[in-house]
Write a protein that holds these residues in place. Structure first.
Motif, PDB file in Angstrom:
ATOM      1  N   SER A  96       0.828  -1.206   0.000  1.00 48.73           N
ATOM      2  CA  SER A  96       0.000   0.000   0.000  1.00 48.73           C
ATOM      3  C   SER A  96       0.863   1.257   0.000  1.00 48.73           C
ATOM      4  O   SER A  96       0.546   2.243  -0.681  1.00 48.73           O
ATOM      5  CB  SER A  96      -0.932   0.000   1.214  1.00 48.73           C
ATOM      6  OG  SER A  96      -1.793  -1.124   1.190  1.00 48.73           O
ATOM      7  N   LYS A  97       1.942   1.224   0.749  1.00 46.34           N
ATOM      8  CA  LYS A  97       2.835   2.388   0.798  1.00 46.34           C
ATOM      9  C   LYS A  97       3.392   2.692  -0.584  1.00 46.34           C
ATOM     10  O   LYS A  97       3.448   3.855  -1.013  1.00 46.34           O
ATOM     11  CB  LYS A  97       3.973   2.123   1.781  1.00 46.34           C
ATOM     12  CG  LYS A  97       4.813   3.338   2.116  1.00 46.34           C
ATOM     13  CD  LYS A  97       5.817   2.980   3.210  1.00 46.34           C
ATOM     14  CE  LYS A  97       6.524   4.186   3.760  1.00 46.34           C
ATOM     15  NZ  LYS A  97       7.455   3.836   4.849  1.00 46.34           N
ATOM     16  N   CYS A  98       3.790   1.655  -1.301  1.00 46.19           N
ATOM     17  CA  CYS A  98       4.340   1.860  -2.646  1.00 46.19           C
ATOM     18  C   CYS A  98       3.271   2.338  -3.623  1.00 46.19           C
ATOM     19  O   CYS A  98       3.564   3.145  -4.510  1.00 46.19           O
ATOM     20  CB  CYS A  98       4.999   0.577  -3.138  1.00 46.19           C
ATOM     21  SG  CYS A  98       6.540   0.199  -2.254  1.00 46.19           S
ATOM     22  N   VAL A  99       2.052   1.864  -3.453  1.00 45.17           N
ATOM     23  CA  VAL A  99       0.956   2.333  -4.312  1.00 45.17           C
ATOM     24  C   VAL A  99       0.705   3.818  -4.075  1.00 45.17           C
ATOM     25  O   VAL A  99       0.561   4.601  -5.013  1.00 45.17           O
ATOM     26  CB  VAL A  99      -0.330   1.516  -4.058  1.00 45.17           C
ATOM     27  CG1 VAL A  99      -1.530   2.184  -4.737  1.00 45.17           C
ATOM     28  CG2 VAL A  99      -0.170   0.091  -4.570  1.00 45.17           C
ATOM     29  N   PHE A 100       0.672   4.227  -2.816  1.00 42.00           N
ATOM     30  CA  PHE A 100       0.426   5.635  -2.510  1.00 42.00           C
ATOM     31  C   PHE A 100       1.602   6.520  -2.925  1.00 42.00           C
ATOM     32  O   PHE A 100       1.408   7.681  -3.296  1.00 42.00           O
ATOM     33  CB  PHE A 100       0.117   5.821  -1.024  1.00 42.00           C
ATOM     34  CG  PHE A 100      -1.331   5.627  -0.686  1.00 42.00           C
ATOM     35  CD1 PHE A 100      -2.232   6.683  -0.761  1.00 42.00           C
ATOM     36  CD2 PHE A 100      -1.807   4.372  -0.309  1.00 42.00           C
ATOM     37  CE1 PHE A 100      -3.575   6.501  -0.459  1.00 42.00           C
ATOM     38  CE2 PHE A 100      -3.151   4.180   0.001  1.00 42.00           C
ATOM     39  CZ  PHE A 100      -4.041   5.252  -0.076  1.00 42.00           C
ATOM     40  N   ASN A 107       4.810  12.593  -3.957  1.00 35.53           N
ATOM     41  CA  ASN A 107       6.013  12.900  -3.185  1.00 35.53           C
ATOM     42  C   ASN A 107       6.225  11.829  -2.114  1.00 35.53           C
ATOM     43  O   ASN A 107       5.430  11.713  -1.179  1.00 35.53           O
ATOM     44  CB  ASN A 107       5.863  14.282  -2.542  1.00 35.53           C
ATOM     45  CG  ASN A 107       7.135  14.750  -1.856  1.00 35.53           C
ATOM     46  OD1 ASN A 107       7.748  14.028  -1.082  1.00 35.53           O
ATOM     47  ND2 ASN A 107       7.529  15.984  -2.148  1.00 35.53           N
ATOM     48  N   TRP A 108       7.318  11.055  -2.257  1.00 32.18           N
ATOM     49  CA  TRP A 108       7.561   9.953  -1.334  1.00 32.18           C
ATOM     50  C   TRP A 108       7.705  10.432   0.103  1.00 32.18           C
ATOM     51  O   TRP A 108       7.277   9.764   1.038  1.00 32.18           O
ATOM     52  CB  TRP A 108       8.822   9.190  -1.758  1.00 32.18           C
ATOM     53  CG  TRP A 108       8.634   8.309  -2.936  1.00 32.18           C
ATOM     54  CD1 TRP A 108       7.749   8.475  -3.965  1.00 32.18           C
ATOM     55  CD2 TRP A 108       9.343   7.101  -3.230  1.00 32.18           C
ATOM     56  NE1 TRP A 108       7.870   7.464  -4.877  1.00 32.18           N
ATOM     57  CE2 TRP A 108       8.838   6.599  -4.454  1.00 32.18           C
ATOM     58  CE3 TRP A 108      10.359   6.408  -2.582  1.00 32.18           C
ATOM     59  CZ2 TRP A 108       9.324   5.436  -5.032  1.00 32.18           C
ATOM     60  CZ3 TRP A 108      10.848   5.248  -3.154  1.00 32.18           C
ATOM     61  CH2 TRP A 108      10.329   4.766  -4.365  1.00 32.18           C
ATOM     62  N   LYS A 109       8.327  11.603   0.296  1.00 36.99           N
ATOM     63  CA  LYS A 109       8.556  12.091   1.656  1.00 36.99           C
ATOM     64  C   LYS A 109       7.236  12.392   2.359  1.00 36.99           C
ATOM     65  O   LYS A 109       7.100  12.131   3.564  1.00 36.99           O
ATOM     66  CB  LYS A 109       9.427  13.348   1.622  1.00 36.99           C
ATOM     67  CG  LYS A 109       9.723  13.919   3.002  1.00 36.99           C
ATOM     68  CD  LYS A 109      10.647  15.128   2.942  1.00 36.99           C
ATOM     69  CE  LYS A 109      12.094  14.687   2.808  1.00 36.99           C
ATOM     70  NZ  LYS A 109      13.010  15.863   2.991  1.00 36.99           N
ATOM     71  N   VAL A 110       6.266  12.913   1.621  1.00 39.75           N
ATOM     72  CA  VAL A 110       4.950  13.197   2.214  1.00 39.75           C
ATOM     73  C   VAL A 110       4.313  11.909   2.729  1.00 39.75           C
ATOM     74  O   VAL A 110       3.789  11.857   3.853  1.00 39.75           O
ATOM     75  CB  VAL A 110       4.026  13.894   1.191  1.00 39.75           C
ATOM     76  CG1 VAL A 110       2.597  13.987   1.723  1.00 39.75           C
ATOM     77  CG2 VAL A 110       4.561  15.284   0.855  1.00 39.75           C
ATOM     78  N   ILE A 111       4.362  10.873   1.910  1.00 42.95           N
ATOM     79  CA  ILE A 111       3.786   9.583   2.318  1.00 42.95           C
ATOM     80  C   ILE A 111       4.535   9.019   3.516  1.00 42.95           C
ATOM     81  O   ILE A 111       3.928   8.534   4.478  1.00 42.95           O
ATOM     82  CB  ILE A 111       3.808   8.581   1.141  1.00 42.95           C
ATOM     83  CG1 ILE A 111       3.022   9.122  -0.061  1.00 42.95           C
ATOM     84  CG2 ILE A 111       3.247   7.222   1.581  1.00 42.95           C
ATOM     85  CD1 ILE A 111       1.572   9.400   0.210  1.00 42.95           C
ATOM     86  N   GLU A 112       5.858   9.099   3.475  1.00 42.97           N
ATOM     87  CA  GLU A 112       6.679   8.589   4.583  1.00 42.97           C
ATOM     88  C   GLU A 112       6.330   9.310   5.881  1.00 42.97           C
ATOM     89  O   GLU A 112       6.161   8.674   6.937  1.00 42.97           O
ATOM     90  CB  GLU A 112       8.157   8.787   4.253  1.00 42.97           C
ATOM     91  CG  GLU A 112       9.110   8.200   5.291  1.00 42.97           C
ATOM     92  CD  GLU A 112       9.041   6.700   5.370  1.00 42.97           C
ATOM     93  OE1 GLU A 112       8.994   6.164   6.511  1.00 42.97           O
ATOM     94  OE2 GLU A 112       9.022   6.042   4.307  1.00 42.97           O
ATOM     95  N   ASN A 113       6.211  10.628   5.816  1.00 45.30           N
ATOM     96  CA  ASN A 113       5.935  11.409   7.026  1.00 45.30           C
ATOM     97  C   ASN A 113       4.546  11.137   7.591  1.00 45.30           C
ATOM     98  O   ASN A 113       4.318  11.293   8.799  1.00 45.30           O
ATOM     99  CB  ASN A 113       6.082  12.906   6.728  1.00 45.30           C
ATOM    100  CG  ASN A 113       7.530  13.313   6.501  1.00 45.30           C
ATOM    101  OD1 ASN A 113       8.452  12.618   6.899  1.00 45.30           O
ATOM    102  ND2 ASN A 113       7.726  14.451   5.851  1.00 45.30           N
ATOM    103  N   LYS A 114       3.613  10.739   6.741  1.00 42.63           N
ATOM    104  CA  LYS A 114       2.247  10.480   7.184  1.00 42.63           C
ATOM    105  C   LYS A 114       1.986   9.004   7.474  1.00 42.63           C
ATOM    106  O   LYS A 114       0.855   8.642   7.843  1.00 42.63           O
ATOM    107  CB  LYS A 114       1.244  10.970   6.116  1.00 42.63           C
ATOM    108  CG  LYS A 114       1.237  12.470   5.896  1.00 42.63           C
ATOM    109  CD  LYS A 114       0.304  12.868   4.750  1.00 42.63           C
ATOM    110  CE  LYS A 114      -1.148  12.791   5.135  1.00 42.63           C
ATOM    111  NZ  LYS A 114      -1.578  13.873   6.051  1.00 42.63           N
ATOM    112  N   TRP A 115       3.002   8.152   7.324  1.00 43.00           N
ATOM    113  CA  TRP A 115       2.717   6.726   7.334  1.00 43.00           C
ATOM    114  C   TRP A 115       2.180   6.207   8.664  1.00 43.00           C
ATOM    115  O   TRP A 115       1.355   5.285   8.687  1.00 43.00           O
ATOM    116  CB  TRP A 115       3.925   5.895   6.879  1.00 43.00           C
ATOM    117  CG  TRP A 115       3.465   4.528   6.456  1.00 43.00           C
ATOM    118  CD1 TRP A 115       3.700   3.336   7.064  1.00 43.00           C
ATOM    119  CD2 TRP A 115       2.606   4.235   5.342  1.00 43.00           C
ATOM    120  NE1 TRP A 115       3.051   2.316   6.414  1.00 43.00           N
ATOM    121  CE2 TRP A 115       2.371   2.847   5.347  1.00 43.00           C
ATOM    122  CE3 TRP A 115       2.024   5.021   4.349  1.00 43.00           C
ATOM    123  CZ2 TRP A 115       1.576   2.226   4.386  1.00 43.00           C
ATOM    124  CZ3 TRP A 115       1.222   4.407   3.400  1.00 43.00           C
ATOM    125  CH2 TRP A 115       1.009   3.020   3.433  1.00 43.00           C
TER     126      TRP A 115
END
Length: 220
Positions: A47-51, A56-64
Motif C-alpha cells: 500500500s505504501k508503494c501504491v500511494f 512525493n515519497w517524503k509526504v507519504i513517509e511522514n504520514k505513514w
C-alpha cells in the motif's frame, strides 16, 4: 553482453573500489524470514508503494504512522471487508492522502492477499517465488493485484526485502548499453530478455538479483 565481473569493475571504479562498492550493496531477506512475515506487513508495504507512485515519497513517509492507524494496522481481514461507511470516513481522514482510487487498492489488495492463503500464503507465494522467474512474479502481480504494474511492484518487493531487480532509469540504461533491450522494458518479450540477462549474471557471480540490480545502477 559483458561478463558481470566487468560491470562490477565499472561500478567499483565509480564508487571508490571493490570494498566501497560492496559496502553499498544490500542482500535480500532469506525465504524463511519472508515466509514468516505477517500478512499485514505485506499489505502495508504494498500500500505504501501504491500511494507513493506518482506522489512525493517524503509526504507519504511522514504520514505513514497515520496511514497505519487509519487502516487498522493494515489488518488484512478488516481491510478486505471495508464497508462503504469506512471507505467514506477514509475519504475525509486527514491522517492519510485522501485519494479514493488508491484507498480502494488497499481493500482490493487485502482481498488478493486473502486469495493467496489458498496457495500457501503471501509469504510463501511472494517471498518464495523463484528469483529466476522474478519477471513472472511481476506479471502475476500486475494481473491479480491492484495498481501493482510498472515499477510499483518492483519497489514493493524490494522494500519488503525479497530478492528483486528494479528497472530504474540507471538500471535500464545499463541494460540498453548491454544490448539486452533498446528502451524501457514493458512487453512480455522485453521482460523475458531482462530476466535472462539477470539469470546469466546470477550464474556468473553467485549474487542475488538485488545485488546485481544495484551494481548495474551504479555502473554508469
Amino acid at each position: 553482453m559483458h561478463h558481470f565481473d566487468e560491470i562490477f569493475g565499472l561500478a567499483a571504479a565509480r564508487h571508490g573500489g571493490d570494498a566501497a562498492l560492496e559496502a553499498k550493496l544490500s542482500k535480500p531477506k532469506p525465504a524463511e524470514e519472508l515466509a514468516a512475515l505477517p500478512e499485514d506487513r505485506w499489505l502495508s508495504t504494498i500500500s505504501k508503494c501504491v500511494f507513493q507512485a506518482g506522489f512525493n515519497w517524503k509526504v507519504i513517509e511522514n504520514k505513514w504512522d497515520g496511514f497505519e492507524e487509519a487502516f487498522d494496522g493494515f489488518d488484512v481481514g478488516r481491510c478486505a471487508f471495508m464497508d462503504d461507511d469506512k471507505f467514506d470516513a477514509l475519504l475525509q481522514d486527514t491522517r492519510i492522502v485522501r485519494n479514493g482510487t488508491k484507498i480502494a487498492t488497499v481493500r482490493d489488495n487485502a482481498a488478493f492477499l486473502m486469495e493467496l492463503r489458498e496457495e500457501g500464503g503471501a509469504g510463501h507465494v511472494l517471498g518464495g517465488w523463484p528469483s529466476t522467474d522474478y519477471a513472472g512474479l511481476l506479471a502475476m502481480l500486475g494481473k491479480r493485484a491492484s495498481r501493482l504494474g510498472g515499477t510499483t511492484a518492483q519497489y514493493a518487493m524490494r522494500f519488503i526485502g525479497r530478492d528483486s531487480f528494479i528497472l530504474s532509469r540507471d538500471v535500464t540504461a545499463r541494460l540498453i548499453a548491454e544490448g539486452v533491450v533498446d528502451k524501457q522494458p514493458t512487453s512480455k518479450k522485453a521482460m523475458a530478455a531482462v530476466q535472462q540477462a539477470f539469470n546469466t549474471w546470477m550464474d556468473q557471480s553467485g549474487r542475488s538479483l538485488t545485488e546485481i540490480s544495484r551494481v548495474l545502477a551504479m555502473s554508469l
